[in-house]
Each structure stands twice: as C-alpha cells, then as structure tokens.
Scaffold this motif. Structure first.
Motif, PDB file in Angstrom:
ATOM      1  N   PRO A  99       5.931  86.696  20.121  1.00 30.03           N
ATOM      2  CA  PRO A  99       6.101  85.817  21.280  1.00 30.03           C
ATOM      3  C   PRO A  99       6.621  86.565  22.497  1.00 30.03           C
ATOM      4  O   PRO A  99       7.337  87.564  22.371  1.00 30.03           O
ATOM      5  CB  PRO A  99       7.121  84.787  20.784  1.00 30.03           C
ATOM      6  CG  PRO A  99       7.867  85.477  19.699  1.00 30.03           C
ATOM      7  CD  PRO A  99       6.868  86.365  19.034  1.00 30.03           C
ATOM      8  N   ASN A 100       6.240  86.085  23.662  1.00 32.77           N
ATOM      9  CA  ASN A 100       6.777  86.604  24.909  1.00 32.77           C
ATOM     10  C   ASN A 100       8.304  86.539  24.856  1.00 32.77           C
ATOM     11  O   ASN A 100       8.865  85.511  24.480  1.00 32.77           O
ATOM     12  CB  ASN A 100       6.249  85.750  26.074  1.00 32.77           C
ATOM     13  CG  ASN A 100       6.657  86.274  27.433  1.00 32.77           C
ATOM     14  OD1 ASN A 100       7.821  86.525  27.690  1.00 32.77           O
ATOM     15  ND2 ASN A 100       5.694  86.422  28.316  1.00 32.77           N
ATOM     16  N   PRO A 101       9.011  87.628  25.209  1.00 32.65           N
ATOM     17  CA  PRO A 101      10.481  87.618  25.146  1.00 32.65           C
ATOM     18  C   PRO A 101      11.116  86.507  25.969  1.00 32.65           C
ATOM     19  O   PRO A 101      12.241  86.089  25.677  1.00 32.65           O
ATOM     20  CB  PRO A 101      10.861  88.994  25.697  1.00 32.65           C
ATOM     21  CG  PRO A 101       9.655  89.845  25.464  1.00 32.65           C
ATOM     22  CD  PRO A 101       8.475  88.932  25.623  1.00 32.65           C
ATOM     23  N   ASP A 102      10.423  86.024  27.006  1.00 28.01           N
ATOM     24  CA  ASP A 102      10.974  84.967  27.860  1.00 28.01           C
ATOM     25  C   ASP A 102      10.694  83.570  27.319  1.00 28.01           C
ATOM     26  O   ASP A 102      11.082  82.576  27.949  1.00 28.01           O
ATOM     27  CB  ASP A 102      10.405  85.087  29.273  1.00 28.01           C
ATOM     28  CG  ASP A 102      10.915  86.318  30.002  1.00 28.01           C
ATOM     29  OD1 ASP A 102      12.109  86.639  29.832  1.00 28.01           O
ATOM     30  OD2 ASP A 102      10.134  86.954  30.723  1.00 28.01           O
ATOM     31  N   MET A 103      10.017  83.470  26.180  1.00 25.75           N
ATOM     32  CA  MET A 103       9.755  82.158  25.594  1.00 25.75           C
ATOM     33  C   MET A 103      11.078  81.507  25.184  1.00 25.75           C
ATOM     34  O   MET A 103      11.919  82.153  24.554  1.00 25.75           O
ATOM     35  CB  MET A 103       8.845  82.294  24.376  1.00 25.75           C
ATOM     36  CG  MET A 103       8.380  80.973  23.783  1.00 25.75           C
ATOM     37  SD  MET A 103       7.278  81.214  22.345  1.00 25.75           S
ATOM     38  CE  MET A 103       5.861  82.002  23.139  1.00 25.75           C
TER      39      MET A 103
END
Length: 207
Positions: free
Chosen positions: A73-77
C-alpha cells in the motif's frame, strides 16, 4: 513510482516482502532421495538482495508469500484503510472475491478521509465529482466500486474466474491515494517551506 511485479526467473522486480525494486537471485530447492541430494525441478526460491528475504515458487507460481505480485500500500494510505488492503493482499490468491470485497470496504473507509460520509460509495463519488474530481480518479473509484459490489452481491463479474480484475484494484487504490492524499501533502509541504515574506505577498495578492 512505477511498480514492477514479481515475475518468475526475472532478475529484478519489486520484492513481495519489502516492496523495494531489487536484484533477485534464483536457485532450485534441494531434497534428499535415498541419501542422494537432488535439485527440485518444480520448487524454486528467489533471494532478495535488499531485505535478504526468500520467496518460494512452485511450477512458476509464487506460493510464499501468498500475496504474490501485488504491490504494497501507498505509505500515505490511512491506517484503517491499509489494514483492509493488506488483508486483501494476503488472501488474493486464495479468494479473489474475498479480496475484492475487502478492497471495497477499504474504498468506503477512504471516502471518509476524503471528506465524505462513507455510507454510500456511489453518492460519495458523485459529491467528489462536483468538487472537481479528475475523470481518471472518478473512473478508478467506480471500477473499485463495481468490482467490489460484484464480490459482495451476485453480478455479471465472476471474480474467481477473472482474478486479474481483483488484482488491478490494488493498483487503482494506490493511484487514488497518490492523487488525493500524497500529491496535496507534497505540495503543501513545499508551499509551507517558502519564505514568510513570499507567503504574505501571496495572501495579499489573493485578497
């Protein structure tokens, strides 16, 4: 950032364990038969030069980790969305329908982080479109919504027959997070880094 999924015998790809694009070394597993060591023709292991982890393949298909070639997953999720994403990633190869249903829940939770109520995904997308949601992001959201609905309710898509559709949802969710969360965050950081005098001049200009 482009994602390079793990491919059998490929020399470099994004490691399914650490997510880093790294060199891979391949070797056959050995076993003993009547006291004689032999190389397996079916079981192969790839070694990641970044995290020192091993992924295991049977007849050209990754079996460990079970998440296979799905990107992280995108780290900013947001964390509550990330939990559903990772759980869906773990079960994709076992149950594409189950993974798609979890990703639908991930999208529903994501809507709250995008300023919507998260009760009806279709209505939330409609409201985001009114606020200027880019067409490609709207289409990405609708793909996840429709595929997720078909996973929960009988529909025209049979995800167990077409698991690649469920697999695509992971990429689309990361694209949505990149556009709606990561990019604004990066731009805000750069703007906040401007000299105070420049920011004051911008405020006066916009009044």
């Amino acid at each position: 950032m482009k994602y390079f999924p793990p491919i059998f015998k490929q020399q470099q790809f994004n490691c399914p364990l650490c997510g880093v694009y790294a060199k891979q070394t391949w070797s056959s597993l050995t076993y003993s038969h009547l006291g004689v060591g032999k190389n397996s023709e079916d079981m192969v292991v790839s070694y990641c030069h970044h995290c020192d982890g091993n992924s295991y393949w049977y007849k050209g298909n990754m079996i460990i980790p079970s998440s296979g070639n799905v990107e992280l997953p995108n780290p900013d999720m947001p964390e509550d969305c990330k939990q559903d994403y990772l759980e869906a990633r773990d079960i994709l190869n076992l149950s594409p329908r189950g993974a798609a249903a979890l990703l639908r829940l991930c999208i529903q939770k994501l809507m709250k982080h995008l300023g919507q109520n998260g009760e009806n995904i279709n209505n939330d997308i409609k409201e985001l479109v009114k606020l200027g949601l880019p067409n490609l992001i709207q289409q990405s959201l609708d793909i996840c919504r429709v595929v997720g609905n078909n996973a929960v309710h009988p529909g025209e898509l049979e995800l167990n027959d077409t698991p690649e559709i469920a697999q695509t949802m992971f990429r689309l969710i990361n694209v949505i997070v990149e556009d709606r969360i990561t990019k604004p965050k990066e731009i805000q950081y750069l703007f906040d880094s401007l000299p105070e005098g420049s920011k004051e001049a911008i405020k006066k200009r916009d009044k």
